[in-house]
Design an enzyme around this catalytic site. Structure first.
Site, PDB file in Angstrom:
ATOM      1  CG  ASP A  27      -0.208  -4.034  -3.115  1.00 52.59           C
ATOM      2  OD1 ASP A  27      -0.544  -5.162  -2.683  1.00 52.59           O
ATOM      3  OD2 ASP A  27      -0.290  -2.999  -2.430  1.00 52.59           O
ATOM      4  N   GLY A  28      -2.301  -5.704  -4.910  1.00 54.05           N
ATOM      5  CA  GLY A  28      -3.744  -5.631  -5.109  1.00 54.05           C
ATOM      6  C   GLY A  28      -4.400  -6.941  -5.531  1.00 54.05           C
ATOM      7  CG  ASN A  29      -2.106 -10.286  -6.859  1.00 56.77           C
ATOM      8  OD1 ASN A  29      -2.235  -9.488  -7.784  1.00 56.77           O
ATOM      9  ND2 ASN A  29      -1.028 -11.039  -6.704  1.00 56.77           N
ATOM     10  CG  HIS A  44      -1.833 -14.383  -4.470  1.00 55.07           C
ATOM     11  ND1 HIS A  44      -1.450 -13.060  -4.422  1.00 55.07           N
ATOM     12  CD2 HIS A  44      -2.157 -14.720  -3.198  1.00 55.07           C
ATOM     13  CE1 HIS A  44      -1.546 -12.633  -3.164  1.00 55.07           C
ATOM     14  NE2 HIS A  44      -1.975 -13.613  -2.411  1.00 55.07           N
ATOM     15  CD1 TRP A  76       9.160 -14.620   5.154  1.00 60.61           C
ATOM     16  CD2 TRP A  76       8.210 -16.581   4.676  1.00 60.61           C
ATOM     17  NE1 TRP A  76       9.949 -15.259   4.218  1.00 60.61           N
ATOM     18  CE2 TRP A  76       9.382 -16.463   3.915  1.00 60.61           C
ATOM     19  CE3 TRP A  76       7.437 -17.745   4.538  1.00 60.61           C
ATOM     20  CZ2 TRP A  76       9.819 -17.444   3.025  1.00 60.61           C
ATOM     21  CZ3 TRP A  76       7.864 -18.725   3.663  1.00 60.61           C
ATOM     22  CH2 TRP A  76       9.042 -18.573   2.909  1.00 60.61           C
ATOM     23  CG  LEU A 138      13.022  -8.826 -19.515  1.00 62.96           C
ATOM     24  CD1 LEU A 138      12.993  -7.302 -19.449  1.00 62.96           C
ATOM     25  CD2 LEU A 138      11.592  -9.357 -19.418  1.00 62.96           C
ATOM     26  NE  ARG A 191       2.213  -0.701  -3.012  1.00 59.79           N
ATOM     27  CZ  ARG A 191       2.680  -1.092  -1.850  1.00 59.79           C
ATOM     28  NH1 ARG A 191       3.794  -0.577  -1.388  1.00 59.79           N
ATOM     29  NH2 ARG A 191       2.056  -1.987  -1.113  1.00 59.79           N
ATOM     30  NE  ARG A 197       1.450   0.098   2.451  1.00 63.17           N
ATOM     31  CZ  ARG A 197       0.154   0.345   2.594  1.00 63.17           C
ATOM     32  NH1 ARG A 197      -0.261   1.544   2.944  1.00 63.17           N
ATOM     33  NH2 ARG A 197      -0.746  -0.612   2.397  1.00 63.17           N
ATOM     34  CB  SER A 199       5.821  -2.246   0.882  1.00 59.87           C
ATOM     35  OG  SER A 199       4.590  -1.600   1.089  1.00 59.87           O
ATOM     36  CD  GLU A 210      11.177  10.860 -11.608  1.00 56.98           C
ATOM     37  OE1 GLU A 210      10.046  11.210 -11.240  1.00 56.98           O
ATOM     38  OE2 GLU A 210      12.204  11.552 -11.439  1.00 56.98           O
TER      39      GLU A 210
HETATM   40  C1  IPE Z   1       4.331  -5.382  -1.099  1.00 57.04           C
HETATM   41  O1  IPE Z   1       2.959  -5.530  -0.981  1.00 57.04           O
HETATM   42  C2  IPE Z   1       4.951  -6.720  -1.358  1.00 57.04           C
HETATM   43  C3  IPE Z   1       4.651  -7.316  -2.665  1.00 57.04           C
HETATM   44  C4  IPE Z   1       3.962  -6.761  -3.617  1.00 57.04           C
HETATM   45  C5  IPE Z   1       5.197  -8.613  -2.867  1.00 57.04           C
HETATM   46  P1  IPE Z   1       2.251  -5.734   0.436  1.00 57.04           P
HETATM   47  O2  IPE Z   1       0.805  -5.829   0.159  1.00 57.04           O
HETATM   48  O3  IPE Z   1       2.883  -6.857   1.165  1.00 57.04           O
HETATM   49  O4  IPE Z   1       2.636  -4.384   1.189  1.00 57.04           O
HETATM   50  P2  IPE Z   1       1.830  -3.574   2.290  1.00 57.04           P
HETATM   51  O5  IPE Z   1       1.489  -4.548   3.389  1.00 57.04           O
HETATM   52  O6  IPE Z   1       0.614  -3.028   1.642  1.00 57.04           O
HETATM   53  O7  IPE Z   1       2.771  -2.493   2.719  1.00 57.04           O
HETATM   54  C1  IPE Z   2       0.287  -8.457  -3.843  1.00 55.74           C
HETATM   55  O1  IPE Z   2      -1.071  -8.527  -3.623  1.00 55.74           O
HETATM   56  C2  IPE Z   2       0.937  -9.820  -3.880  1.00 55.74           C
HETATM   57  C3  IPE Z   2       1.719 -10.145  -2.675  1.00 55.74           C
HETATM   58  C4  IPE Z   2       1.975  -9.348  -1.671  1.00 55.74           C
HETATM   59  C5  IPE Z   2       2.239 -11.483  -2.620  1.00 55.74           C
HETATM   60  P1  IPE Z   2      -1.671  -8.524  -2.156  1.00 55.74           P
HETATM   61  O2  IPE Z   2      -1.827  -9.947  -1.720  1.00 55.74           O
HETATM   62  O3  IPE Z   2      -0.868  -7.686  -1.250  1.00 55.74           O
HETATM   63  O4  IPE Z   2      -3.078  -7.887  -2.416  1.00 55.74           O
HETATM   64  P2  IPE Z   2      -3.846  -6.861  -1.468  1.00 55.74           P
HETATM   65  O5  IPE Z   2      -2.908  -5.722  -1.208  1.00 55.74           O
HETATM   66  O6  IPE Z   2      -4.194  -7.595  -0.211  1.00 55.74           O
HETATM   67  O7  IPE Z   2      -5.044  -6.459  -2.257  1.00 55.74           O
HETATM   68 MG    MG Z   3      -0.941  -5.730  -0.731  1.00 53.78          MG
END
Ligand code: IPE
Ligand code: IPE
Ligand code: MG
Length: 245
Positions: A27-29, A44, A76, A138, A191, A197, A199, A210
Site C-alpha cells: 500500500d501507499g503507491n 504503481h 475496480w 519461491l 502492510r 487495517r 482491507s 502476526e
Molecule cells: C489494499 O489497499 C489493496 C491493495 C494493496 C491491493 P487499498 O488502498 O485498496 O485499501 P484501503 O482502501 O486503504 O482499505
Molecule cells: C496500493 O497503493 C496499490 C493498490 C491498491 C493497487 P494505493 O494505490 O492504494 O496507494 P495509496 O493508498 O492511495 O497511497
Molecule cells: Mg491504498
C-alpha cells in the site's frame, strides 16, 4: 590505477525464526507519487520496480511462500484510467518479467476471481502459471481481483455444488475450498504506508497471522525494511490462544 573499492554487501544477522508464508499488503503507491507531484500511475510503476527488489530479498532471506496483494475487488471502483493502468501494468510485468522469474525458480500463482479480468490478461496469467508450475524456489502468489469475503463466498458455493453434507463442513473442509487450499496459513502479514487495517486480505487464513505495519510507502520498502519486519516477527511470542509457555 588502483582498482575500484569493492562495495561491501550488507550482512544481516541470522534470525531465530522466519515466516513460512509471508503476506504483503503493498500500500501507499498513490501517496508516494503525490508526495513527488507525480500521477498515481507513476507510483504503481515505482511499486512494481520495488517488487523486484523485495522478491530478491525474500528469496535471499529464505522465505518459501509470498502472497502479495496487488488489486482488490474493491479497487475496480477507482477512476477508470487508474484501473486500466493497473491492468496494463500487470500484463506488462508478465510480458517483461516472466522469463527471468521462471529462470530464478519462481512458481507463479494467482488468487482471486480470474473470470473478472480481461480475457487477454487471463490468458497471460494462465500461461505464467502453467509455465512455472514445477518451480520450487519461491511460490509467488499474486492476489489480483481478490477479496477475502469473495473467496469465502466462492468456497461456500463450491462446497454446496459438490454436495458436501452440512454436517461434514468443518474448518478443514473450508480451508480446502479456498484459493490457497494447499498452502500454509500466512504467519506474517506486512502492510506498508501505515494503515492499520486488513482491507479484505486473507481474512480466513490470517486468523492467527502476526501483523506488522510500517510507515514506509510501498515503493520505499526495501531489503532493510523487510529485514526489520522479519526481525520483529522473530521476537513475537505467538500464543494461539494458549497461556505463555
Ligand atoms: C489494499 O489497499 C489493496 C491493495 C494493496 C491491493 P487499498 O488502498 O485498496 O485499501 P484501503 O482502501 O486503504 O482499505
Ligand atoms: C496500493 O497503493 C496499490 C493498490 C491498491 C493497487 P494505493 O494505490 O492504494 O496507494 P495509496 O493508498 O492511495 O497511497
Ligand atoms: Mg491504498
Amino acid at each position: 590505477m588502483s582498482p575500484l573499492p569493492e562495495v561491501e554487501a550488507k550482512t544481516y544477522p541470522p534470525l531465530d525464526r522466519l515466516p513460512v508464508h509471508m503476506g504483503i499488503i503493498m500500500d501507499g503507491n498513490g501517496r508516494w507519487a503525490a508526495a513527488r507531484g507525480l500521477p498515481r500511475l507513476a507510483g504503481h510503476r515505482a511499486g512494481v520496480e520495488n517488487l523486484r527488489r523485495v522478491l530478491r530479498a525474500t528469496v535471499e532471506f529464505g522465505i518459501p511462500v509470498l502472497t502479495i496483494y496487488a488489486f482488490s475487488t474493491e479497487n475496480w471502483g477507482r477512476p477508470q484510467d487508474e484501473v486500466e493502468g493497473l491492468l496494463g501494468i500487470l500484463g506488462h510485468v508478465i510480458d517483461r518479467e516472466l522469463g527471468e522469474l521462471h529462470q530464478e525458480g519462481v512458481q507463479l500463482r494467482h488468487i482471486g476471481r480470474l473470470e473478472g479480468i480481461p480475457p487477454d490478461l487471463q490468458q497471460k496469467v494462465a500461461h505464467a502459471i502453467d509455465l512455472t508450475k514445477e518451480n520450487r524456489r519461491l511460490i509467488l502468489n499474486v492476489a489480483f481481483n481478490y477479496s477475502g469475503r469473495a473467496e469465502l463466498v466462492d468456497a461456500v458455493q463450491r462446497i454446496i455444488q459438490d454436495g458436501v453434507p452440512a454436517a461434514a463442513v468443518d474448518e478443514e473442509v473450508i480451508t480446502r475450498y479456498l484459493y490457497t487450499a494447499d498452502l500454509a496459513d500466512p504467519d506474517l502479514i506486512i502492510r506498508t504506508s501505515g494503515e492499520m487495517r486488513v482491507s479484505n486480505f486473507l481474512i480466513w487464513q490470517g486468523a492467527y497471522a502476526e501483523y506488522y505495519v510500517t510507515p514506509f510507502y510501498w515503493p520505499d520498502f526495501g531489503k532493510d525494511e523487510l529485514y526489520q519486519a522479519l526481525a520483529a516477527f522473530s521476537r513475537r511470542e505467538r500464543r494461539f490462544g494458549l497461556v505463555p509457555g
